[in-house]
Design a protein around this motif. Structure first.
Motif, PDB file in Angstrom:
ATOM      1  N   PRO A 237       0.831  -1.203   0.000  1.00 46.53           N
ATOM      2  CA  PRO A 237       0.000   0.000   0.000  1.00 46.53           C
ATOM      3  C   PRO A 237       0.865   1.253   0.000  1.00 46.53           C
ATOM      4  N   MET A 238       0.502   2.216  -0.824  1.00 45.11           N
ATOM      5  CA  MET A 238       1.257   3.454  -0.928  1.00 45.11           C
ATOM      6  C   MET A 238       0.538   4.656  -0.289  1.00 45.11           C
ATOM      7  N   ASP A 239      -0.645   4.429   0.211  1.00 42.27           N
ATOM      8  CA  ASP A 239      -1.393   5.542   0.837  1.00 42.27           C
ATOM      9  C   ASP A 239      -0.926   5.745   2.285  1.00 42.27           C
ATOM     10  N   ASP A 240      -1.317   6.878   2.851  1.00 39.25           N
ATOM     11  CA  ASP A 240      -0.945   7.183   4.243  1.00 39.25           C
ATOM     12  C   ASP A 240      -1.703   6.273   5.193  1.00 39.25           C
ATOM     13  N   ARG A 241      -1.020   5.777   6.165  1.00 40.16           N
ATOM     14  CA  ARG A 241      -1.597   4.912   7.182  1.00 40.16           C
ATOM     15  C   ARG A 241      -1.347   5.526   8.565  1.00 40.16           C
ATOM     16  N   GLU A 242      -2.191   5.132   9.528  1.00 43.74           N
ATOM     17  CA  GLU A 242      -2.069   5.665  10.890  1.00 43.74           C
ATOM     18  C   GLU A 242      -1.868   4.535  11.881  1.00 43.74           C
ATOM     19  N   LEU A 243      -1.066   4.841  12.900  1.00 45.66           N
ATOM     20  CA  LEU A 243      -0.826   3.916  13.997  1.00 45.66           C
ATOM     21  C   LEU A 243      -1.224   4.608  15.303  1.00 45.66           C
ATOM     22  N   ASN A 244      -2.232   4.065  15.961  1.00 45.00           N
ATOM     23  CA  ASN A 244      -2.622   4.568  17.283  1.00 45.00           C
ATOM     24  C   ASN A 244      -1.760   3.881  18.334  1.00 45.00           C
ATOM     25  N   PHE A 245      -1.100   4.661  19.133  1.00 46.34           N
ATOM     26  CA  PHE A 245      -0.210   4.059  20.130  1.00 46.34           C
ATOM     27  C   PHE A 245      -0.601   4.508  21.531  1.00 46.34           C
ATOM     28  N   MET A 246      -0.304   3.651  22.463  1.00 45.12           N
ATOM     29  CA  MET A 246      -0.470   3.960  23.890  1.00 45.12           C
ATOM     30  C   MET A 246       0.648   3.227  24.616  1.00 45.12           C
ATOM     31  N   ILE A 247       1.584   3.980  25.115  1.00 41.75           N
ATOM     32  CA  ILE A 247       2.760   3.406  25.757  1.00 41.75           C
ATOM     33  C   ILE A 247       2.875   3.943  27.173  1.00 41.75           C
ATOM     34  N   LYS A 248       3.660   3.262  27.975  1.00 39.66           N
ATOM     35  CA  LYS A 248       3.894   3.676  29.345  1.00 39.66           C
ATOM     36  C   LYS A 248       5.384   3.908  29.559  1.00 39.66           C
ATOM     37  N   GLY A 249       5.713   4.901  30.333  1.00 37.07           N
ATOM     38  CA  GLY A 249       7.103   5.217  30.645  1.00 37.07           C
ATOM     39  C   GLY A 249       7.225   5.757  32.052  1.00 37.07           C
ATOM     40  N   GLN A 250       8.428   6.119  32.426  1.00 43.95           N
ATOM     41  CA  GLN A 250       8.687   6.652  33.759  1.00 43.95           C
ATOM     42  C   GLN A 250       9.442   7.962  33.651  1.00 43.95           C
ATOM     43  N   SER A 251       9.106   8.850  34.569  1.00 46.73           N
ATOM     44  CA  SER A 251       9.808  10.126  34.637  1.00 46.73           C
ATOM     45  C   SER A 251      11.125   9.946  35.386  1.00 46.73           C
ATOM     46  N   SER A 252      11.895  11.024  35.503  1.00 51.57           N
ATOM     47  CA  SER A 252      13.187  10.937  36.197  1.00 51.57           C
ATOM     48  C   SER A 252      13.024  10.627  37.677  1.00 51.57           C
ATOM     49  N   ASP A 253      11.833  10.915  38.236  1.00 55.08           N
ATOM     50  CA  ASP A 253      11.586  10.592  39.639  1.00 55.08           C
ATOM     51  C   ASP A 253      10.759   9.311  39.779  1.00 55.08           C
ATOM     52  N   TYR A 254      10.836   8.456  38.750  1.00 53.75           N
ATOM     53  CA  TYR A 254      10.297   7.102  38.776  1.00 53.75           C
ATOM     54  C   TYR A 254       8.769   7.067  38.968  1.00 53.75           C
ATOM     55  N   GLN A 255       8.127   7.961  38.292  1.00 55.17           N
ATOM     56  CA  GLN A 255       6.663   7.983  38.332  1.00 55.17           C
ATOM     57  C   GLN A 255       6.124   7.522  36.979  1.00 55.17           C
ATOM     58  N   ASP A 256       5.134   6.630  37.023  1.00 56.03           N
ATOM     59  CA  ASP A 256       4.579   6.054  35.799  1.00 56.03           C
ATOM     60  C   ASP A 256       3.696   7.071  35.076  1.00 56.03           C
ATOM     61  N   LEU A 257       3.895   7.117  33.746  1.00 53.10           N
ATOM     62  CA  LEU A 257       3.115   8.005  32.898  1.00 53.10           C
ATOM     63  C   LEU A 257       2.668   7.231  31.658  1.00 53.10           C
ATOM     64  N   ALA A 258       1.467   7.543  31.174  1.00 46.95           N
ATOM     65  CA  ALA A 258       0.935   6.922  29.956  1.00 46.95           C
ATOM     66  C   ALA A 258       0.873   7.973  28.862  1.00 46.95           C
ATOM     67  N   VAL A 259       1.340   7.564  27.663  1.00 49.16           N
ATOM     68  CA  VAL A 259       1.381   8.477  26.515  1.00 49.16           C
ATOM     69  C   VAL A 259       0.465   7.902  25.435  1.00 49.16           C
ATOM     70  N   GLN A 260      -0.455   8.731  24.940  1.00 46.82           N
ATOM     71  CA  GLN A 260      -1.364   8.344  23.878  1.00 46.82           C
ATOM     72  C   GLN A 260      -1.187   9.281  22.695  1.00 46.82           C
ATOM     73  N   GLY A 261      -1.305   8.698  21.498  1.00 48.33           N
ATOM     74  CA  GLY A 261      -1.174   9.536  20.322  1.00 48.33           C
ATOM     75  C   GLY A 261      -1.355   8.737  19.036  1.00 48.33           C
ATOM     76  N   VAL A 262      -1.052   9.411  17.917  1.00 49.85           N
ATOM     77  CA  VAL A 262      -1.216   8.805  16.590  1.00 49.85           C
ATOM     78  C   VAL A 262       0.020   9.147  15.750  1.00 49.85           C
ATOM     79  N   VAL A 263       0.537   8.123  15.045  1.00 47.80           N
ATOM     80  CA  VAL A 263       1.646   8.315  14.112  1.00 47.80           C
ATOM     81  C   VAL A 263       1.131   8.031  12.699  1.00 47.80           C
TER      82      VAL A 263
END
Length: 339
Positions: free
Chosen positions: A51-77
């Motif tokens: 496929p040559m058309d534009d495609r989208e990826l919905n993502f939801m990932i989890k990470g940690q800040s410098s003070d070890y606090q869990d954060l969730a990131v949502q977005g679209v690529v």
């Protein structure tokens, strides 16, 4: 998805303009291009559709800040293919020559690669800052960091892919962390609310006090007016009583004077009547003084007879009769002499 029609010896393939088709036969490229339509021999043929058309990826990932606090990131690529041949060499886009459907799951493979890169770029950015700073900065720095990571990383370029855009929709802490972060603000707002409530109650108390003072002033004014009214009523009652007393006194005096005048008039009348009676008696006595005794006796007898209702018996003695006859004779004699 390519459409394949089967005939007894050959098959026909027709693809969409947004698809890049590669036709291999015996390991060599026979045809390659977008939106191709051709006849092919199914035996010994291999076809891939990219496929040559534009495609989208919905993502939801989890990470940690410098003070070890869990954060969730949502977005679209959003991504697209810029070099189909290179991507075809890295990912298998072969299709089933009977149905035209993809034989494997190449889209999932690309999504896995993109999702791993997004996780790596986002986690690198999150570990640079504390959770409060990350939340205060917002989504723009994180989105810029992911874009920069895709630009600098050669993985997608080597696969023939290109990132169209990255949009970060949310950066969310865990529920416990969210409540902990909200606590100071909540307490501050609660304190302000308490102060507002206190101020409102104080204002209400002040207004109630003003109302109470106003009511008290009104009661005092009403009491003063009532006192003045009572004084006026008392003065009016006193004036009315004095007027009634004066009128009664005048009436009593008038009655007394009238009684005195009446008594004097009655006394004068009584004196006049008694005087008249006395004068009449005097005149009568004077008249009787010149009347002979025999006449007086006769008049007395007449008056006495007039007062008697009944005479049961009358005794006349010779002496009485002789005396009466003598008196009659004397009376007749004197009458003739006067004549």
């Amino acid at each position: 998805m390519a459409q394949i029609k089967k005939y007894p010896l050959l098959s026909q393939l027709r693809s969409e303009a947004s698809s890049y088709v590669q036709y291999f036969r015996k390991g060599k490229t026979v045809r390659a291009g977008r939106g191709l339509s051709f006849w092919f021999d199914p035996t010994g043929a291999s076809i891939s559709e990219i496929p040559m058309d534009d495609r989208e990826l919905n993502f939801m990932i989890k990470g940690q800040s410098s003070d070890y606090q869990d954060l969730a990131v949502q977005g679209v690529v959003s991504w697209r293919v810029v070099d189909a041949q290179r991507l075809g060499e890295r990912v298998d886009f072969s299709i089933d020559l009977k149905s035209g459907r993809s034989a494997g799951k190449p889209q999932d493979q690309i999504r896995s690669v993109l999702n791993g890169l997004v996780r790596e770029f986002a986690d690198t950015h999150l570990k640079k800052y504390g959770v409060r700073e990350l939340l205060e900065k917002g989504l723009a720095p994180l989105q810029a960091a992911i874009n920069a990571g895709f630009t600098e990383d050669p993985t997608l370029t080597s696969m023939g892919l290109e990132i169209v855009s990255v949009r970060v929709a949310a950066l969310t802490p865990s529920s416990e962390l969210s409540r902990a972060l909200q606590a100071p603000t909540f307490e501050s707002l609660q304190q302000k609310a308490d102060e507002a409530t206190f101020s409102r109650r104080a204002l209400a108390v002040e207004k109630e006090r003003a109302i109470a003072e106003n009511e008290l002033n009104n009661q005092v004014e009403l009491a003063a007016r009532r006192k003045e009214l009572i004084a006026r009523e008392d003065a009016n009652a006193r004036s009315e009583a004095e007027a009634l007393a004066a009128a009664s006194r005048i009436t009593v005096e008038a009655d007394a004077e009238a009684k005195i005048v009446t008594a004097e008039a009655e006394a004068r009348r009584i004196r006049s009547v008694e005087q008249a009676a006395a004068d009449m008696e005097t005149a009568r006595m004077s008249a009787y003084g010149s009347v002979p005794p025999a006449v007086l006796y006769a008049l007395a007898a007449q008056e006495f007879a007039g007062k008697l209702e009944r005479i049961d018996s009358l005794t006349v003695s010779p002496d009485m009769l002789a005396g009466i006859m003598n008196q009659i004779k004397s009376l007749v004699g004197s009458t003739e002499a006067q004549g």
